[in-house]
Design a protein around this motif. Structure first.
Motif, PDB file in Angstrom:
ATOM      1  N   GLY A 114       9.753  10.133   3.830  1.00 21.39           N
ATOM      2  CA  GLY A 114       8.480  10.826   3.733  1.00 21.39           C
ATOM      3  C   GLY A 114       7.430  10.076   2.957  1.00 21.39           C
ATOM      4  O   GLY A 114       6.383  10.630   2.628  1.00 21.39           O
ATOM      5  N   VAL A 115       7.671   8.800   2.644  1.00 20.53           N
ATOM      6  CA  VAL A 115       6.636   8.010   1.981  1.00 20.53           C
ATOM      7  C   VAL A 115       5.615   7.582   3.030  1.00 20.53           C
ATOM      8  O   VAL A 115       5.989   7.090   4.092  1.00 20.53           O
ATOM      9  N   ASP A 116       4.348   7.814   2.732  1.00 25.21           N
ATOM     10  CA  ASP A 116       3.287   7.380   3.639  1.00 25.21           C
ATOM     11  C   ASP A 116       3.116   5.864   3.469  1.00 25.21           C
ATOM     12  O   ASP A 116       2.378   5.399   2.608  1.00 25.21           O
ATOM     13  N   VAL A 117       3.849   5.116   4.292  1.00 21.35           N
ATOM     14  CA  VAL A 117       3.927   3.665   4.097  1.00 21.35           C
ATOM     15  C   VAL A 117       2.550   3.016   4.136  1.00 21.35           C
ATOM     16  O   VAL A 117       2.185   2.228   3.263  1.00 21.35           O
ATOM     17  N   ALA A 118       1.759   3.402   5.142  1.00 24.58           N
ATOM     18  CA  ALA A 118       0.441   2.776   5.294  1.00 24.58           C
ATOM     19  C   ALA A 118      -0.406   3.002   4.048  1.00 24.58           C
ATOM     20  O   ALA A 118      -0.991   2.072   3.489  1.00 24.58           O
ATOM     21  N   LEU A 119      -0.443   4.258   3.594  1.00 20.31           N
ATOM     22  CA  LEU A 119      -1.275   4.582   2.438  1.00 20.31           C
ATOM     23  C   LEU A 119      -0.835   3.799   1.208  1.00 20.31           C
ATOM     24  O   LEU A 119      -1.648   3.167   0.533  1.00 20.31           O
ATOM     25  N   TYR A 120       0.470   3.803   0.934  1.00 23.03           N
ATOM     26  CA  TYR A 120       0.928   3.168  -0.296  1.00 23.03           C
ATOM     27  C   TYR A 120       0.804   1.652  -0.252  1.00 23.03           C
ATOM     28  O   TYR A 120       0.570   1.012  -1.259  1.00 23.03           O
ATOM     29  N   LYS A 121       0.939   1.085   0.945  1.00 22.16           N
ATOM     30  CA  LYS A 121       0.774  -0.371   1.030  1.00 22.16           C
ATOM     31  C   LYS A 121      -0.668  -0.765   0.739  1.00 22.16           C
ATOM     32  O   LYS A 121      -0.938  -1.694  -0.026  1.00 22.16           O
ATOM     33  N   THR A 122      -1.617  -0.044   1.340  1.00 26.51           N
ATOM     34  CA  THR A 122      -3.023  -0.377   1.077  1.00 26.51           C
ATOM     35  C   THR A 122      -3.392  -0.057  -0.358  1.00 26.51           C
ATOM     36  O   THR A 122      -4.161  -0.773  -0.985  1.00 26.51           O
ATOM     37  N   LEU A 123      -2.796   1.022  -0.870  1.00 28.55           N
ATOM     38  CA  LEU A 123      -3.053   1.394  -2.262  1.00 28.55           C
ATOM     39  C   LEU A 123      -2.594   0.275  -3.195  1.00 28.55           C
ATOM     40  O   LEU A 123      -3.301  -0.090  -4.142  1.00 28.55           O
ATOM     41  N   ALA A 124      -1.414  -0.275  -2.914  1.00 31.90           N
ATOM     42  CA  ALA A 124      -0.904  -1.367  -3.754  1.00 31.90           C
ATOM     43  C   ALA A 124      -1.879  -2.539  -3.709  1.00 31.90           C
ATOM     44  O   ALA A 124      -2.184  -3.157  -4.732  1.00 31.90           O
TER      45      ALA A 124
END
Lengths: 292, 337
Positions: free
Chosen positions: B220-230
């Protein structure tokens, strides 16, 4: 219209160089699944070797062949000494290795031959080609050599045992090993060939950009752009990508206002990003299938 | 169905690091902090300046470490974010007469936006492709900064001169020393924030993505969001470092932010230990002092020395300074017994 034809032809000529670089990048990528960030510096070093040989009185074609042989051996040596031990390491370690190689070669070349710009001879001459005003003989020569190289590589990979073995080792290493192919040496061979191809690119472009340790910076980025455009898994794609990038670069420089010479690298960047976003496998690459 | 399928056995780009192993213990941290606070009282202004640069590059390496050690993406283009931060600060100070301290959060925000946007296309990329795209970004950045279009603001090839701030409230300190403590305060603040970030929900999401993207998205991790956030966070911190760098060096010019800088920061991270935040300062010391020492041995040799040392590091201590620290810790524990 004449301007257009002119620019397209000039684009094809520089594209030939990008095609060579892209070909070298793809050769190593095929062999070890990594992008060689030191490819441009390796090509530059080879070019310097050929220049040095010529300074010592070796004729052009003699220096050319000798440089190819030395580069081939050098590529194998680099693989055996530095990158074979890293084969199983994480990607990051490999990238660090390539960057280290980049720094070493650049610095050593500067130390031996210093950073002054040197003239590099062309074997073809710089007169207009066949009396036409469109391209020079050297540009025509560049295109000719690239096409010849591509044909030779095609024959090598398609019709020789060792070419077949290399393809097998690149696509399915485990199975290749089971049928008795020495995959480890196939990788080394890939390095050697890539280094030699890079050397050709370097020697062809040196008369255009002049010889100095940082000469390949921009060319390498364009080589990457070409390899990505054509697909990192396809040598033919890399060559076509190279020509397309060359043409695109020249046309954009001529027709898009404000681009000119100063925006050339950002164009390559934009191209890389657009291709990766729209068609990550490139024009001719195989799509990557992930097994979960 | 073809008989031969392309199977990509996706190995993680970075070896997994448990989150506890990412920081120093409280005691050690305080000792290091005390040393950093007291050191400038005993040395000359030039060395204080170098220590300031040490902290600034340390911040930039830390930012890269959050991206790579945290979320497993890498970037060879940190110099681009650093440049954007530096220029933002310089332009605001010179053209808008803004207070230097206020320009830093703005530089951070601008770079956050820039990194977040760059992270969008980068989302589709992984491993070598991402390294390639960011490599191209770093190469293209100096040319973008030289553009005639921005020349009114950026000063073109000549760059901009930035005035160095005086110590406020009439404190009896040299400019260098004030800037050092100012930088130290910001560095410590960002370091603590980063440690907390990596220990938070978002930090765990980053690490889940790093270790196994597919498993992370299944959880359930929003991969796209967290990658761009990083990417955004990393760029933002780098931007602050860039702004500080511009103030410390008192000068910004396109040629200060070439691929060499990006490579240095990358090396700093590898030497310090990927995923080990305190290693950032060790890595930063490496990239500041080693070239100087190498130049001392022979002019123009710094690249080669850099490269050779880097090979030694990846062959002998693949985990960089972290590995050395763990060995040292083991020895100390043995001595205590």
């Amino acid at each position: 219209m004449e301007l257009f034809t002119n620019q397209v032809l000039a684009g094809i000529a520089t594209g030939a160089i990008y095609a060579c670089m892209a070909l070298a990048v793809v050769m190593i990528y095929q062999a070890i699944d990594h992008l060689n960030f030191a490819q441009g510096e390796m090509a530059m070093f080879s070019t310097f070797i050929s220049w040095q040989l010529m300074q010592w009185g070796v004729p052009y074609w003699g220096a050319f062949v000798l440089t190819l042989a030395l580069s081939f051996a050098g590529g194998i040596l680099i693989e055996r000494l530095l990158f074979k031990p890293l084969a199983k390491a994480p990607i990051l370690t490999n990238v660090a290795g390539f960057i280290a190689l980049f720094a070493i070669i650049n610095s050593v070349a500067g130390l031996i031959w210093d950073f002054t710009i040197k003239q590099y001879p062309t074997p073809f001459g710089s007169s207009p080609f066949l009396g036409s005003q469109l391209i020079s003989t050297h540009q025509a020569g560049m295109i000719g050599v690239t096409v010849l190289l591509l044909v030779l590589l095609f024959i090598f990979f398609q019709y020789t045992r060792i070419g077949l073995a290399m393809r097998a080792a690149a696509s399915l290493p485990e199975s290749a090993r089971l049928v008795g192919i020495n995959t480890s040496w196939m990788i080394a061979l890939g390095w050697g060939m890539a280094t030699a191809i890079g050397a050709i690119a370097g020697m062809l472009i040196a008369p255009v950009v002049f010889l100095e340790p940082n000469m390949m910076g921009g060319v390498l980025i364009y080589g990457f752009a070409a390899a990505v455009l054509g697909g990192l898994t396809s040598p033919l794609g890399a060559v076509i990508g190279g020509f397309l990038v060359g043409i695109f670069e020249n046309l954009a420089g001529t027709y898009i206002p404000g681009v000119g010479n100063e925006l050339k690298l950002p164009i390559a960047l934009a191209l890389i990003i657009v291709v990766l976003v729209v068609k990550p496998a490139g024009l001719f690459g195989r799509p990557i299938v992930k097994r979960v | 169905m073809s008989a031969v399928e392309d199977v990509v056995t996706e190995a993680p780009a970075v070896e997994a690091v448990p989150k506890r192993a990412m920081t120093l213990g409280l005691g050690t941290s305080l000792v290091v902090l005390a040393a950093l606070c007291l050191a400038p009282l005993f040395v000359k202004n030039f060395i204080i300046f170098q220590m300031t640069m040490l902290l600034i590059y340390g911040l930039a390496v830390l930012a890269l470490n959050i991206l790579t050690g945290g979320s497993g993406q890498f970037s060879l283009g940190q110099s681009a974010f650093y440049a954007v931060g530096a220029y933002t600060s310089a332009i605001l100070m010179e053209h808008a007469n803004m207070n230097y301290a206020l320009t830093l959060p703005i530089a951070g925000l601008v770079c956050f936006a820039f990194g977040f946007l760059f992270g969008q296309p980068a989302l589709r990329l992984s491993g070598v492709y991402l390294a390639l795209a960011t490599f191209a970004l770093a190469t293209a950045m100096p040319q973008l900064l030289k553009l005639g279009f921005f020349e009114h603001w950026t000063g073109g090839v000549q760059g901009l001169v930035v005035t160095k701030p005086d110590a406020p409230f009439g404190l009896p300190m040299s400019q260098d020393m004030w800037l050092y403590y100012f930088t130290l305060a910001i560095t410590v603040g960002i370091y603590i924030a980063s440690v907390n970030l990596l220990r938070s929900r978002s930090g765990r999401a980053f690490m889940a993505i790093r270790d196994n993207e597919i498993a992370a998205s299944a959880m359930g991790v929003d991969v796209a969001l967290y990658k761009t956030l990083a990417f955004g966070v990393s760029a933002g911190i780098t931007g602050v470092a860039g702004g500080l760098g511009a103030i410390a060096v008192q000068f910004v010019a396109p040629d200060g932010y070439t691929i060499t800088l990006a490579i240095s920061l990358f090396l700093g991270m590898v030497v310090g230990g990927v995923g080990w935040l305190p290693g950032s300062i060790v890595g930063s010391a490496f990239i500041i002092f080693v070239p100087n020492m190498a130049e001392g041995i022979s002019k123009g040799l710094s690249g080669a020395v850099f490269g050779v040392l880097l090979f030694l590091v990846i062959f002998l201590v693949p985990h960089g300074a972290r590995q050395v620290a763990i060995v040292a810790q083991g020895l100390i524990a043995k001595l205590k017994r």
